[in-house]
Write an enzyme that holds these catalytic residues in place. Structure first.
Site, PDB file in Angstrom:
ATOM      1  N   THR A 161       0.829  -1.209   0.000  1.00 15.27           N
ATOM      2  CA  THR A 161       0.000   0.000   0.000  1.00 15.27           C
ATOM      3  C   THR A 161       0.866   1.264   0.000  1.00 15.27           C
ATOM      4  O   THR A 161       2.030   1.224   0.432  1.00 15.27           O
ATOM      5  CB  THR A 161      -0.892  -0.010   1.272  1.00 15.27           C
ATOM      6  OG1 THR A 161      -1.400   1.290   1.520  1.00 15.27           O
ATOM      7  CG2 THR A 161      -0.103  -0.407   2.512  1.00 15.27           C
ATOM      8  N   ASP A 162       0.294   2.364  -0.431  1.00 18.70           N
ATOM      9  CA  ASP A 162       1.027   3.642  -0.346  1.00 18.70           C
ATOM     10  C   ASP A 162       1.105   4.154   1.093  1.00 18.70           C
ATOM     11  O   ASP A 162       1.874   5.064   1.398  1.00 18.70           O
ATOM     12  CB  ASP A 162       0.388   4.707  -1.257  1.00 18.70           C
ATOM     13  CG  ASP A 162      -1.079   5.001  -0.962  1.00 18.70           C
ATOM     14  OD1 ASP A 162      -1.660   4.356  -0.057  1.00 18.70           O
ATOM     15  OD2 ASP A 162      -1.658   5.874  -1.642  1.00 18.70           O
ATOM     16  N   GLU A 163       0.297   3.536   2.004  1.00 13.38           N
ATOM     17  CA  GLU A 163       0.278   4.028   3.389  1.00 13.38           C
ATOM     18  C   GLU A 163       1.620   3.826   4.085  1.00 13.38           C
ATOM     19  O   GLU A 163       1.903   4.484   5.087  1.00 13.38           O
ATOM     20  CB  GLU A 163      -0.851   3.360   4.181  1.00 13.38           C
ATOM     21  CG  GLU A 163      -2.194   3.552   3.504  1.00 13.38           C
ATOM     22  CD  GLU A 163      -3.385   3.363   4.418  1.00 13.38           C
ATOM     23  OE1 GLU A 163      -3.225   3.435   5.639  1.00 13.38           O
ATOM     24  OE2 GLU A 163      -4.481   3.152   3.880  1.00 13.38           O
TER      25      GLU A 163
ATOM     26  N   TYR B 176      -1.564  -0.580  11.079  1.00 15.18           N
ATOM     27  CA  TYR B 176      -1.751  -1.233   9.767  1.00 15.18           C
ATOM     28  C   TYR B 176      -0.555  -0.970   8.863  1.00 15.18           C
ATOM     29  O   TYR B 176       0.071  -1.896   8.342  1.00 15.18           O
ATOM     30  CB  TYR B 176      -3.043  -0.735   9.105  1.00 15.18           C
ATOM     31  CG  TYR B 176      -3.130  -1.061   7.620  1.00 15.18           C
ATOM     32  CD1 TYR B 176      -3.231  -2.376   7.188  1.00 15.18           C
ATOM     33  CD2 TYR B 176      -3.095  -0.044   6.655  1.00 15.18           C
ATOM     34  CE1 TYR B 176      -3.304  -2.680   5.829  1.00 15.18           C
ATOM     35  CE2 TYR B 176      -3.167  -0.339   5.299  1.00 15.18           C
ATOM     36  CZ  TYR B 176      -3.266  -1.666   4.894  1.00 15.18           C
ATOM     37  OH  TYR B 176      -3.325  -1.961   3.543  1.00 15.18           O
TER      38      TYR B 176
ATOM     39  N   LYS C 260       2.374  -3.506   7.280  1.00 15.11           N
ATOM     40  CA  LYS C 260       2.611  -3.678   5.837  1.00 15.11           C
ATOM     41  C   LYS C 260       4.055  -3.308   5.497  1.00 15.11           C
ATOM     42  O   LYS C 260       4.707  -3.958   4.683  1.00 15.11           O
ATOM     43  CB  LYS C 260       1.638  -2.806   5.026  1.00 15.11           C
ATOM     44  CG  LYS C 260       0.182  -3.200   5.109  1.00 15.11           C
ATOM     45  CD  LYS C 260      -0.129  -4.576   4.544  1.00 15.11           C
ATOM     46  CE  LYS C 260       0.017  -4.657   3.039  1.00 15.11           C
ATOM     47  NZ  LYS C 260      -0.383  -5.992   2.526  1.00 15.11           N
TER      48      LYS C 260
HETATM   49  P1  NAD Z   1      -9.739  -7.276   2.468  1.00 18.38           P
HETATM   50  O1  NAD Z   1      -9.716  -7.001   3.928  1.00 18.38           O
HETATM   51  O2  NAD Z   1     -10.970  -7.013   1.690  1.00 18.38           O
HETATM   52  O3  NAD Z   1      -9.347  -8.811   2.205  1.00 18.38           O
HETATM   53  C1  NAD Z   1      -8.332  -9.465   2.894  1.00 18.38           C
HETATM   54  C2  NAD Z   1      -8.501 -10.963   2.671  1.00 18.38           C
HETATM   55  O4  NAD Z   1      -7.426 -11.635   3.373  1.00 18.38           O
HETATM   56  C3  NAD Z   1      -9.805 -11.521   3.242  1.00 18.38           C
HETATM   57  O5  NAD Z   1     -10.396 -12.388   2.306  1.00 18.38           O
HETATM   58  C4  NAD Z   1      -9.368 -12.291   4.477  1.00 18.38           C
HETATM   59  O6  NAD Z   1     -10.201 -13.404   4.774  1.00 18.38           O
HETATM   60  C5  NAD Z   1      -7.964 -12.735   4.071  1.00 18.38           C
HETATM   61  N1  NAD Z   1      -7.103 -13.023   5.222  1.00 18.38           N
HETATM   62  C6  NAD Z   1      -6.919 -12.248   6.328  1.00 18.38           C
HETATM   63  N2  NAD Z   1      -6.077 -12.851   7.171  1.00 18.38           N
HETATM   64  C7  NAD Z   1      -5.686 -14.013   6.577  1.00 18.38           C
HETATM   65  C8  NAD Z   1      -4.787 -15.042   6.931  1.00 18.38           C
HETATM   66  N3  NAD Z   1      -4.120 -15.020   8.100  1.00 18.38           N
HETATM   67  N4  NAD Z   1      -4.612 -16.085   6.088  1.00 18.38           N
HETATM   68  C9  NAD Z   1      -5.296 -16.129   4.911  1.00 18.38           C
HETATM   69  N5  NAD Z   1      -6.165 -15.191   4.528  1.00 18.38           N
HETATM   70  C10 NAD Z   1      -6.356 -14.133   5.344  1.00 18.38           C
HETATM   71  O7  NAD Z   1      -8.507  -6.473   1.896  1.00 18.38           O
HETATM   72  P2  NAD Z   1      -8.308  -5.785   0.470  1.00 18.38           P
HETATM   73  O8  NAD Z   1      -8.817  -4.400   0.526  1.00 18.38           O
HETATM   74  O9  NAD Z   1      -8.807  -6.692  -0.590  1.00 18.38           O
HETATM   75  O10 NAD Z   1      -6.716  -5.695   0.403  1.00 18.38           O
HETATM   76  C11 NAD Z   1      -5.942  -6.757  -0.168  1.00 18.38           C
HETATM   77  C12 NAD Z   1      -4.489  -6.399  -0.094  1.00 18.38           C
HETATM   78  O11 NAD Z   1      -4.240  -5.199  -0.810  1.00 18.38           O
HETATM   79  C13 NAD Z   1      -3.985  -6.148   1.334  1.00 18.38           C
HETATM   80  O12 NAD Z   1      -2.699  -6.715   1.439  1.00 18.38           O
HETATM   81  C14 NAD Z   1      -3.920  -4.647   1.446  1.00 18.38           C
HETATM   82  O13 NAD Z   1      -2.927  -4.252   2.352  1.00 18.38           O
HETATM   83  C15 NAD Z   1      -3.587  -4.262   0.021  1.00 18.38           C
HETATM   84  N6  NAD Z   1      -4.045  -2.928  -0.399  1.00 18.38           N
HETATM   85  C16 NAD Z   1      -5.346  -2.570  -0.237  1.00 18.38           C
HETATM   86  C17 NAD Z   1      -5.777  -1.318  -0.690  1.00 18.38           C
HETATM   87  C18 NAD Z   1      -7.215  -0.902  -0.572  1.00 18.38           C
HETATM   88  O14 NAD Z   1      -7.543   0.254  -0.888  1.00 18.38           O
HETATM   89  N7  NAD Z   1      -8.128  -1.766  -0.181  1.00 18.38           N
HETATM   90  C19 NAD Z   1      -4.854  -0.432  -1.269  1.00 18.38           C
HETATM   91  C20 NAD Z   1      -3.522  -0.841  -1.415  1.00 18.38           C
HETATM   92  C21 NAD Z   1      -3.143  -2.094  -0.976  1.00 18.38           C
END
Ligand code: NAD
Length: 362
Positions: free
Chosen positions: A133-135, A158, A162
């Site tokens: 993430t950019d965070e 968080y 990351k």
């Molecule tokens: P989300 O919370 O919707 O989904 C996370 C998924 O991971 C869920 O299905 C959950 O069941 C699974 N999970 C959690 N703990 C687990 C574990 N211990 N073992 C296996 N599965 C597990 O998150 P998202 O928004 O889809 O984000 C996905 C990734 O992208 C993350 O790594 C996040 O940091 C990154 N990201 C998200 C954004 C955003 O805007 N949402 C932006 C940049 C990066």
């Protein structure tokens, strides 16, 4: 692109969108590994669950035996790690699961991938892609952009978790030569996002005629990217990214929270006018905009994020195709068409309540 991809966190928001796009755009087989936390839902994968190139495994990325077994069984050409605890407010209330999944889980995957890669069993084009993430870069002032060389300066539990995972991933490239790629992406929006995040939360609250809680004065700025564009960027990075490199993915679309809420209210007025919504008329409120309500700011709230995505554009030819207005309209329309999904996935513990105030009064 072919072979097998192990996609962790595939039942979440971005992971499920990625699994669908990868099946559509590549010949890869997808093995989804997901613990199904509150944020992971099999309903997100319903349209591909019958696809013979798709398999779902329920499991935890911190379970080293399971991860090693899956890698041995499927001999993947890529491991793509989306699995994470992803909500900043939850990380303020309860950081330990962020440490466990985001740090220990990523470490466990890296160890299993290292064992696989160093045994010679992996294909020569094997990649480990860490979705970040950019965070991790911290907060910007009024000007400037995050580039791939911006030092990490995380401010929330968080983003600290990351950042730590990214450092482990980078170290596994530098130390063991594991072909690691890291993508740092800005805020995503689109279908299947769990309704604790800003855009779906505001849509659902507005439809119920509830106050739209805007943190602080609403001036915090994020760079917004439609989820399908993020997923296509990840596919490009797997295909052509240089191991050991980081790639920033962003929408070149800075919006303050208040701008987002205003834009959402406008789209909602078009697609589901407040004047015809009994939840609004019953309370005598004539416009969604009148639901806006300013609440106490998030502790440690970063002011501004903005991504410079020129490396991925220049080196890999990727850029987003969705304009914000178009992506937002598609998103609102999707939520309006999928209120059952929202009801079902919110029926557990989460009830659209405010989190992340460390026990302070609101
Ligand atoms: P989300 O919370 O919707 O989904 C996370 C998924 O991971 C869920 O299905 C959950 O069941 C699974 N999970 C959690 N703990 C687990 C574990 N211990 N073992 C296996 N599965 C597990 O998150 P998202 O928004 O889809 O984000 C996905 C990734 O992208 C993350 O790594 C996040 O940091 C990154 N990201 C998200 C954004 C955003 O805007 N949402 C932006 C940049 C990066």
């Amino acid at each position: 692109m072919s072979g097998t991809y192990i996609v962790t966190g595939a039942a979440g928001f971005i992971g499920s969108n990625f699994a669908k796009l990868a099946l559509e755009k590549t010949d890869a087989r997808i093995i989804a590994l997901d613990k199904l936390t509150y944020a992971g839902n099999l309903a997100n994968l319903a349209e591909i669950s019958g696809n013979p190139a798709f398999e779902f495994v329920k499991g935890d990325i911190t379970d080293g035996n399971l991860v090693r077994k899956l890698i041995k069984e499927w001999a993947p050409s890529a491991v793509i790690n989306f699995a994470a605890e992803s909500h900043v407010d939850r990380s303020i209330d309860s950081p330990v699961s962020f440490l466990q999944t985001n740090v220990t889980g990523t470490f466990t995957l890296l160890e299993a991938a290292r064992e696989y890669f160093s045994s010679g069993a992996a294909p020569s084009d094997f990649r480990f892609l860490q979705v970040s993430t950019d965070e991790v870069y911290g907060s910007l002032g009024a000007s400037g952009y995050f580039t791939e060389t911006t030092p990490y300066s995380p401010n929330s539990p968080y983003s600290a978790s990351k950042a730590s995972a990214d450092h482990f991933a980078g170290a596994y490239f530098a130390t063991y030569g594991l072909p690691v790629l890291i993508t740092n992406c800005s805020n995503n929006y689109g279908p299947f996002q769990f309704p604790e995040k800003l855009i779906p939360l505001m849509i659902l609250k507005a439809l119920e005629g509830e106050a739209l809680p805007i943190y602080g004065d609403g001036s915090n700025i994020r760079d917004w990217l439609y989820v399908e564009d993020h997923c296509s960027g990840i596919l490009e990075v797997i295909k052509a990214g240089v191991p050991g490199e980081k790639y920033n993915l962003g929408g070149n679309c800075e919006k303050s929270n208040i701008e987002i809420v205003n834009a959402l209210c406008e789209v909602l007025e078009e697609l589901k006018p407040a004047s015809g919504n009994p939840a609004m008329t019953g309370k005598g409120i004539s416009r969604y905009l009148d639901l806006k309500s300013f609440v106490k700011d998030r502790p440690g709230h970063d002011h501004r994020y903005a991504i410079d995505a020129s490396r991925v554009k220049n080196d890999l030819g990727w850029c987003p195709v969705h304009k914000f207005s178009q992506g937002l309209r598609k998103t609102v329309a999707w939520y309006l068409d999928n209120l059952d999904w929202c009801r079902d996935i919110s029926s557990g513990k989460y009830r659209m309540e405010r989190l992340g105030l460390k026990g302070d009064e609101d």
